[in-house]
Design a protein around this motif. Structure first.
Motif, PDB file in Angstrom:
ATOM      1  N   ARG A 130     -28.230  24.986  -6.742  1.00  0.00           N
ATOM      2  CA  ARG A 130     -28.217  24.824  -8.198  1.00  0.00           C
ATOM      3  C   ARG A 130     -28.032  26.151  -8.914  1.00  0.00           C
ATOM      4  O   ARG A 130     -27.821  26.183 -10.128  1.00  0.00           O
ATOM      5  N   PHE A 140     -29.969  21.824  -0.582  1.00  0.00           N
ATOM      6  CA  PHE A 140     -29.090  21.004  -1.403  1.00  0.00           C
ATOM      7  C   PHE A 140     -29.612  20.752  -2.819  1.00  0.00           C
ATOM      8  O   PHE A 140     -28.819  20.606  -3.754  1.00  0.00           O
ATOM      9  N   LEU A 141     -30.940  20.706  -2.983  1.00  0.00           N
ATOM     10  CA  LEU A 141     -31.488  20.413  -4.304  1.00  0.00           C
ATOM     11  C   LEU A 141     -31.828  21.656  -5.111  1.00  0.00           C
ATOM     12  O   LEU A 141     -31.808  21.621  -6.343  1.00  0.00           O
ATOM     13  N   PHE A 167     -30.145  10.676   0.889  1.00  0.00           N
ATOM     14  CA  PHE A 167     -30.119  12.136   0.807  1.00  0.00           C
ATOM     15  C   PHE A 167     -30.814  12.773   2.011  1.00  0.00           C
ATOM     16  O   PHE A 167     -30.284  13.708   2.627  1.00  0.00           O
ATOM     17  N   ILE A 203     -24.204  16.036 -11.327  1.00  0.00           N
ATOM     18  CA  ILE A 203     -25.320  15.462 -10.572  1.00  0.00           C
ATOM     19  C   ILE A 203     -26.337  14.845 -11.521  1.00  0.00           C
ATOM     20  O   ILE A 203     -26.808  13.716 -11.319  1.00  0.00           O
ATOM     21  N   THR A 247     -22.348  15.277  -2.978  1.00  0.00           N
ATOM     22  CA  THR A 247     -23.080  15.924  -1.878  1.00  0.00           C
ATOM     23  C   THR A 247     -23.988  17.047  -2.361  1.00  0.00           C
ATOM     24  O   THR A 247     -24.627  17.727  -1.547  1.00  0.00           O
ATOM     25  N   CYS A 248     -24.046  17.262  -3.685  1.00  0.00           N
ATOM     26  CA  CYS A 248     -24.902  18.296  -4.293  1.00  0.00           C
ATOM     27  C   CYS A 248     -24.492  19.714  -3.904  1.00  0.00           C
ATOM     28  O   CYS A 248     -25.345  20.599  -3.758  1.00  0.00           O
ATOM     29  N   CYS A 249     -23.186  19.933  -3.700  1.00  0.00           N
ATOM     30  CA  CYS A 249     -22.691  21.258  -3.301  1.00  0.00           C
ATOM     31  C   CYS A 249     -21.642  21.750  -4.289  1.00  0.00           C
ATOM     32  O   CYS A 249     -20.613  21.097  -4.460  1.00  0.00           O
ATOM     33  N   THR A 280     -20.952  21.137 -11.640  1.00  0.00           N
ATOM     34  CA  THR A 280     -21.535  20.344 -10.549  1.00  0.00           C
ATOM     35  C   THR A 280     -22.948  19.897 -10.902  1.00  0.00           C
ATOM     36  O   THR A 280     -23.312  18.728 -10.712  1.00  0.00           O
ATOM     37  N   ASN A 281     -23.749  20.815 -11.447  1.00  0.00           N
ATOM     38  CA  ASN A 281     -25.124  20.479 -11.828  1.00  0.00           C
ATOM     39  C   ASN A 281     -25.158  19.408 -12.917  1.00  0.00           C
ATOM     40  O   ASN A 281     -25.965  18.464 -12.853  1.00  0.00           O
TER      41      ASN A 281
END
Length: 342
Positions: free
Chosen positions: A170, A165-166, A215, A191, A99-101, A187-188
């Motif tokens: 980050r 989110f993007l 997304f 992704i 989920t990019c979190c 997390t980064n």
């Protein structure tokens, strides 16, 4: 005071049995959410050779499942998905990659949101930027313009999810401790690894044609849900000295009456008043708690249709205790002018 204490004791007793996660239900939710998400993603890839219009069918379903994955991530952040803290952290980090979190960063800001939701003296972290009329008028011109742009639906639900989110997630927040910073880096990297592997195996164009709309759709839906959970007609905002936790939960958090299928895709987050009363209740118990007591059922509810009114809300008027549109500013200033000159 006695009445308030009885009310607090009452809702705590009702909710208490539901604050313990059921491991079997949690595991089953992981299976019935993440497995079909990957299957739909693969089906979308296979359908690219047939028709992109056909691809959009599994893509839309996968976007809905990504919203549900976010709710699992969200429960892990509250420590309510598994009884074990480490299990919540591991699954939260993995679903955070999808989920990019970043888990620790989001957990911190969201905890602040729960502790301050509806409090006019403590708002600004982990919530929708909402100014009072007086706060808005006290801003310099450029900051007023920035606030107007932020509250524009095209920005909030269009550019907003992409930026949030993007880009924003980050980077670590100021004052983040080492564990939180490392979790953001992990997390980064996760992704980047997933995106890189998929681009290498199926091609970057194919990856973007599938993941891009997943997304965008899930991001828009997620931001919309978060928006209407507190920005609705009849919501609650008070100064710190008058702010009340239970009132903020029951009056300032929406009961979003959705069709059953949408409650499933959104992990019952529409029962947001219950969630704010006790974030330790797993998402799969929220509707059970709602049915337990009339106190939970008598709150203001919004529907898919009535929630669209929230698009007109921009600013909080402390005198009327209502969210208003920007057009109200002119009327407010004119009334103030008449009052002072009259």
């Amino acid at each position: 005071m006695d009445k308030e204490n009885n009310r607090n004791e009452n809702w705590r007793k009702i909710i208490a049995p539901y604050m313990r996660p059921d491991v079997k239900r949690s595991v089953w939710q992981v299976i019935n959410t993440i497995v079909p998400f990957f299957l739909l993603w693969y089906l979308a890839y296979l359908s690219l050779s047939v028709s992109y219009w056909l691809t959009l069918v599994p893509v839309c379903l996968a976007a809905g499942l990504l919203v549900r994955i976010f709710i699992i991530f969200h429960d892990c952040c509250h420590g309510s998905f598994f009884p074990n803290r480490k299990a919540n952290e591991v699954l939260g980090t993995l679903t955070g990659i999808l989920t990019c979190c970043p888990f620790h960063q989001w957990r911190h800001s969201h905890s602040v949101h729960h502790a301050t939701s509806g409090n006019l003296d403590r708002h600004g972290t982990g919530d929708i930027w909402t100014l009072t009329v007086e706060e808005y008028l006290a801003l310099p011109r450029l900051k007023r313009m920035a606030y107007r742009m932020y509250r524009n639906p095209l920005v909030m639900f269009g550019l907003g999810p992409t930026y949030l989110f993007l880009i924003e997630y980050r980077f670590n927040r100021k004052g983040a401790r080492r564990k939180e910073r490392m979790n953001t880096y992990i997390t980064n990297l996760g992704i980047a690894a997933v995106a890189g592997l998929l681009c290498w195996s199926i091609g970057w164009k194919e990856f973007l044609l599938i993941q891009g709309p997943i997304f965008l759709i899930s991001g828009l839906a997620g931001v919309w849900l978060f928006y209407v959970q507190h920005q609705f007609e009849g919501t609650y905002f008070e100064k710190d000295e008058k702010w009340d936790y239970v009132e903020a939960a029951l009056r300032g958090s929406s009961f979003y009456k959705l069709p059953k299928i949408l409650h499933w895709f959104t992990g019952n987050i529409g029962f947001h008043h219950i969630h704010h009363l006790s974030p330790r209740v797993p998402n799969y118990y929220l509707h059970h708690v709602h049915k337990k007591n009339t106190m939970f059922q008598s709150v203001n509810s919004i529907t898919l249709l009535s929630s669209l009114k929230s698009l007109n809300f921009r600013i909080w008027d402390e005198n009327r205790k209502k969210l208003m549109g920007f057009g109200y500013i002119k009327r407010f200033l004119k009334a103030e002018e008449n009052r002072t000159t009259g």
